[in-house]
Motif scaffolding. Structure first.
Motif, PDB file in Angstrom:
ATOM      1  N   ILE A 163      18.889  17.880  37.099  1.00 60.18           N
ATOM      2  CA  ILE A 163      19.682  18.767  37.953  1.00 60.18           C
ATOM      3  C   ILE A 163      19.104  20.172  37.935  1.00 60.18           C
ATOM      4  O   ILE A 163      18.995  20.828  38.983  1.00 60.18           O
ATOM      5  N   ALA A 164      18.695  20.640  36.756  1.00 64.60           N
ATOM      6  CA  ALA A 164      18.088  21.962  36.662  1.00 64.60           C
ATOM      7  C   ALA A 164      16.793  22.026  37.472  1.00 64.60           C
ATOM      8  O   ALA A 164      16.504  23.028  38.142  1.00 64.60           O
ATOM      9  N   GLY A 165      16.003  20.948  37.425  1.00 67.32           N
ATOM     10  CA  GLY A 165      14.781  20.913  38.221  1.00 67.32           C
ATOM     11  C   GLY A 165      15.077  21.039  39.706  1.00 67.32           C
ATOM     12  O   GLY A 165      14.418  21.803  40.419  1.00 67.32           O
ATOM     13  N   ALA A 166      16.077  20.313  40.178  1.00 68.61           N
ATOM     14  CA  ALA A 166      16.446  20.378  41.595  1.00 68.61           C
ATOM     15  C   ALA A 166      16.941  21.773  41.962  1.00 68.61           C
ATOM     16  O   ALA A 166      16.593  22.322  43.026  1.00 68.61           O
ATOM     17  N   VAL A 167      17.762  22.359  41.088  1.00 70.56           N
ATOM     18  CA  VAL A 167      18.273  23.709  41.341  1.00 70.56           C
ATOM     19  C   VAL A 167      17.128  24.702  41.457  1.00 70.56           C
ATOM     20  O   VAL A 167      17.102  25.551  42.353  1.00 70.56           O
ATOM     21  N   MET A 168      16.149  24.579  40.566  1.00 71.18           N
ATOM     22  CA  MET A 168      15.041  25.530  40.571  1.00 71.18           C
ATOM     23  C   MET A 168      14.108  25.328  41.756  1.00 71.18           C
ATOM     24  O   MET A 168      13.518  26.285  42.260  1.00 71.18           O
ATOM     25  N   VAL A 169      13.950  24.088  42.199  1.00 69.48           N
ATOM     26  CA  VAL A 169      13.143  23.849  43.400  1.00 69.48           C
ATOM     27  C   VAL A 169      13.750  24.587  44.576  1.00 69.48           C
ATOM     28  O   VAL A 169      13.058  25.281  45.346  1.00 69.48           O
ATOM     29  N   VAL A 170      15.050  24.472  44.739  1.00 68.12           N
ATOM     30  CA  VAL A 170      15.742  25.152  45.844  1.00 68.12           C
ATOM     31  C   VAL A 170      15.695  26.667  45.647  1.00 68.12           C
ATOM     32  O   VAL A 170      15.420  27.420  46.588  1.00 68.12           O
ATOM     33  N   ALA A 171      15.922  27.121  44.410  1.00 70.45           N
ATOM     34  CA  ALA A 171      15.963  28.557  44.133  1.00 70.45           C
ATOM     35  C   ALA A 171      14.623  29.230  44.386  1.00 70.45           C
ATOM     36  O   ALA A 171      14.574  30.412  44.741  1.00 70.45           O
ATOM     37  N   THR A 172      13.528  28.483  44.203  1.00 69.47           N
ATOM     38  CA  THR A 172      12.193  29.060  44.411  1.00 69.47           C
ATOM     39  C   THR A 172      11.656  28.797  45.809  1.00 69.47           C
ATOM     40  O   THR A 172      10.465  28.981  46.074  1.00 69.47           O
ATOM     41  N   GLY A 173      12.539  28.341  46.699  1.00 65.13           N
ATOM     42  CA  GLY A 173      12.148  28.174  48.099  1.00 65.13           C
ATOM     43  C   GLY A 173      11.431  26.888  48.420  1.00 65.13           C
ATOM     44  O   GLY A 173      10.799  26.773  49.473  1.00 65.13           O
ATOM     45  N   GLY A 174      11.520  25.908  47.543  1.00 65.46           N
ATOM     46  CA  GLY A 174      10.843  24.637  47.780  1.00 65.46           C
ATOM     47  C   GLY A 174      11.697  23.661  48.560  1.00 65.46           C
ATOM     48  O   GLY A 174      12.828  23.961  48.966  1.00 65.46           O
ATOM     49  N   ARG A 175      11.139  22.479  48.761  1.00 62.68           N
ATOM     50  CA  ARG A 175      11.831  21.430  49.511  1.00 62.68           C
ATOM     51  C   ARG A 175      12.075  20.254  48.580  1.00 62.68           C
ATOM     52  O   ARG A 175      11.130  19.684  48.012  1.00 62.68           O
ATOM     53  N   LEU A 176      13.324  19.885  48.423  1.00 60.40           N
ATOM     54  CA  LEU A 176      13.676  18.804  47.518  1.00 60.40           C
ATOM     55  C   LEU A 176      12.978  17.506  47.891  1.00 60.40           C
ATOM     56  O   LEU A 176      12.516  16.777  47.021  1.00 60.40           O
ATOM     57  N   ARG A 177      12.899  17.214  49.173  1.00 61.49           N
ATOM     58  CA  ARG A 177      12.285  15.954  49.593  1.00 61.49           C
ATOM     59  C   ARG A 177      10.823  15.903  49.162  1.00 61.49           C
ATOM     60  O   ARG A 177      10.340  14.874  48.683  1.00 61.49           O
ATOM     61  N   ALA A 178      10.112  17.015  49.318  1.00 61.43           N
ATOM     62  CA  ALA A 178       8.698  17.049  48.919  1.00 61.43           C
ATOM     63  C   ALA A 178       8.555  16.922  47.408  1.00 61.43           C
ATOM     64  O   ALA A 178       7.649  16.242  46.911  1.00 61.43           O
ATOM     65  N   TRP A 179       9.439  17.568  46.675  1.00 60.07           N
ATOM     66  CA  TRP A 179       9.420  17.495  45.212  1.00 60.07           C
ATOM     67  C   TRP A 179       9.639  16.060  44.732  1.00 60.07           C
ATOM     68  O   TRP A 179       8.908  15.555  43.890  1.00 60.07           O
ATOM     69  N   ILE A 180      10.631  15.414  45.301  1.00 62.64           N
ATOM     70  CA  ILE A 180      10.929  14.035  44.922  1.00 62.64           C
ATOM     71  C   ILE A 180       9.788  13.114  45.309  1.00 62.64           C
ATOM     72  O   ILE A 180       9.387  12.229  44.544  1.00 62.64           O
ATOM     73  N   ARG A 181       9.225  13.307  46.502  1.00 54.55           N
ATOM     74  CA  ARG A 181       8.110  12.467  46.952  1.00 54.55           C
ATOM     75  C   ARG A 181       6.923  12.586  46.006  1.00 54.55           C
ATOM     76  O   ARG A 181       6.297  11.583  45.650  1.00 54.55           O
ATOM     77  N   ASP A 182       6.606  13.803  45.571  1.00 54.22           N
ATOM     78  CA  ASP A 182       5.478  14.001  44.663  1.00 54.22           C
ATOM     79  C   ASP A 182       5.718  13.305  43.326  1.00 54.22           C
ATOM     80  O   ASP A 182       4.820  12.703  42.744  1.00 54.22           O
ATOM     81  N   MET A 183       6.945  13.397  42.822  1.00 54.03           N
ATOM     82  CA  MET A 183       7.252  12.797  41.518  1.00 54.03           C
ATOM     83  C   MET A 183       7.216  11.275  41.556  1.00 54.03           C
ATOM     84  O   MET A 183       6.839  10.629  40.580  1.00 54.03           O
ATOM     85  N   LEU A 184       7.625  10.693  42.669  1.00 60.17           N
ATOM     86  CA  LEU A 184       7.750   9.241  42.753  1.00 60.17           C
ATOM     87  C   LEU A 184       6.472   8.570  43.225  1.00 60.17           C
ATOM     88  O   LEU A 184       6.509   7.476  43.794  1.00 60.17           O
ATOM     89  N   ARG A 185       5.347   9.205  42.987  1.00 62.78           N
ATOM     90  CA  ARG A 185       4.053   8.605  43.326  1.00 62.78           C
ATOM     91  C   ARG A 185       3.865   7.356  42.466  1.00 62.78           C
ATOM     92  O   ARG A 185       3.807   7.429  41.238  1.00 62.78           O
ATOM     93  N   TRP A 186       3.789   6.203  43.115  1.00 61.77           N
ATOM     94  CA  TRP A 186       3.734   4.955  42.343  1.00 61.77           C
ATOM     95  C   TRP A 186       2.491   4.116  42.615  1.00 61.77           C
ATOM     96  O   TRP A 186       2.212   3.162  41.890  1.00 61.77           O
ATOM     97  N   ARG A 187       1.713   4.445  43.638  1.00 57.18           N
ATOM     98  CA  ARG A 187       0.482   3.696  43.920  1.00 57.18           C
ATOM     99  C   ARG A 187      -0.606   4.192  42.967  1.00 57.18           C
ATOM    100  O   ARG A 187      -1.366   5.105  43.275  1.00 57.18           O
ATOM    101  N   LEU A 188      -0.656   3.568  41.818  1.00 53.40           N
ATOM    102  CA  LEU A 188      -1.527   4.005  40.737  1.00 53.40           C
ATOM    103  C   LEU A 188      -2.342   2.831  40.215  1.00 53.40           C
ATOM    104  O   LEU A 188      -1.940   1.674  40.369  1.00 53.40           O
ATOM    105  N   PRO A 189      -3.477   3.103  39.578  1.00 51.81           N
ATOM    106  CA  PRO A 189      -4.210   2.016  38.912  1.00 51.81           C
ATOM    107  C   PRO A 189      -3.314   1.320  37.895  1.00 51.81           C
ATOM    108  O   PRO A 189      -2.509   1.956  37.211  1.00 51.81           O
ATOM    109  N   ALA A 190      -3.469   0.016  37.788  1.00 52.45           N
ATOM    110  CA  ALA A 190      -2.596  -0.780  36.919  1.00 52.45           C
ATOM    111  C   ALA A 190      -2.660  -0.337  35.466  1.00 52.45           C
ATOM    112  O   ALA A 190      -1.699  -0.524  34.715  1.00 52.45           O
TER     113      ALA A 190
END
Length: 288
Positions: free
Chosen positions: A53-80
């Motif tokens: 929750i703090a991460g989400a709050v800070m993303v918004v507080a620093t002018g970021g976009r929650l959707r982009a933040w979540i998309r970056d974190m959920l990167r799952w196409r990785l080498p096995a």
């Protein structure tokens, strides 16, 4: 807004403050006022979402976009190999613990493994989503990349580990007595000491996968639940002794030592580290 400007001036410190206020603001009153175990455990689970929750709050507080933040974190196409590392390393600790357990006189009970596996299969998704992995969007998804852009990966990991350790204090000290009357023992203390070197392993996984929080969530869930698989009798008291826990911590320190020899301390990864691009949902760099 004044509140947003205040948070954005020192994003890392503000993240820590919001995390502690949210989590401790739930845990401490709950431990003091709630006596029903199920409700108390639920309160501790809700409080464990503080870092995310703090991460989400800070993303918004620093002018970021929650959707982009979540998309970056959920990167799952990785080498096995990274999924293998996240899920397999906790199992290696189980092997070491089992050897030590047997060495101190514990009786191995292979017949318990099917039941233990069933327990683990039930515990793993809970740990992934509610009691461990749910912290990762905050610790690794926001604070680690925010700090390592300025201080380097190793220093940032140790700082995150220190913040993470202190964050656990009310849960560690107040939850066991409130739930089952037990106190904070040597095994609990050793497990908490492990948080600092663990933060280095998480940073390595995070940076090596270009900022995938999915991998760190899987490792977090595996670490929290893997001791379930030590093939001891269910009534055995030896499987959770300080010596067995110390063995796990020692094995962890060996792993960290290997990582520090094999990887550059500024990156803890092959090539360029994930230095926080997109950490604020905008891809722009900002001060810690």
């Amino acid at each position: 807004m004044v509140g947003t400007e205040l948070l954005s001036r020192r994003p890392a410190l503000s993240f820590v403050a919001v995390t502690y206020l949210f989590s401790w603001g739930i845990w401490i009153p709950a431990a003091v006022t709630i006596s029903e175990p199920g409700m108390l455990f639920g309160a501790f689970v809700v409080g464990a979402f503080g870092p995310a929750i703090a991460g989400a709050v800070m993303v918004v507080a620093t002018g970021g976009r929650l959707r982009a933040w979540i998309r970056d974190m959920l990167r799952w196409r990785l080498p096995a190999r990274w999924y293998l590392a996240a899920l397999g390393l906790p199992l290696l600790f189980v092997v070491v613990e089992t050897i030590v357990y047997a060495g101190i006189g514990g009786s191995l009970a292979p017949t318990t493994l099917p039941r233990r596996l069933a327990v683990w299969l039930g515990a793993f998704p809970i740990a992934l989503l509610l009691t461990g992995g749910n912290e990762e969007p905050g610790w690794r998804g926001f604070l680690q990349p925010r700090l390592q852009r300025t201080y380097g990966a190793l220093t940032a990991a140790l700082a995150v580990g220190a913040v993470w350790t202190i964050w656990h204090v009310p849960m560690d000290v107040m939850m066991p007595p409130a739930l089952d009357g037990g106190g904070y023992d040597a095994s609990d203390a050793l497990s908490r000491i492990a948080t600092l070197p663990l933060a280095v392993v998480y940073a390595w996984l995070y940076n090596s996968t270009d900022g995938s929080v999915v991998v760190t969530m899987l490792f977090h869930a595996g670490w929290n639940t893997s001791q379930t698989l030590v093939p001891a009798g269910f009534s055995s008291e030896l499987a959770d002794t300080p010596l067995v826990t110390a063995t796990r911590v020692a094995a962890l320190l060996v792993l960290v030592a290997f990582l520090l020899v094999a990887y550059d301390r500024e990156t803890l990864a092959d090539g360029d580290a994930h230095r926080g691009s997109g950490v604020d949902g905008s891809g722009t760099e900002s001060r810690a």
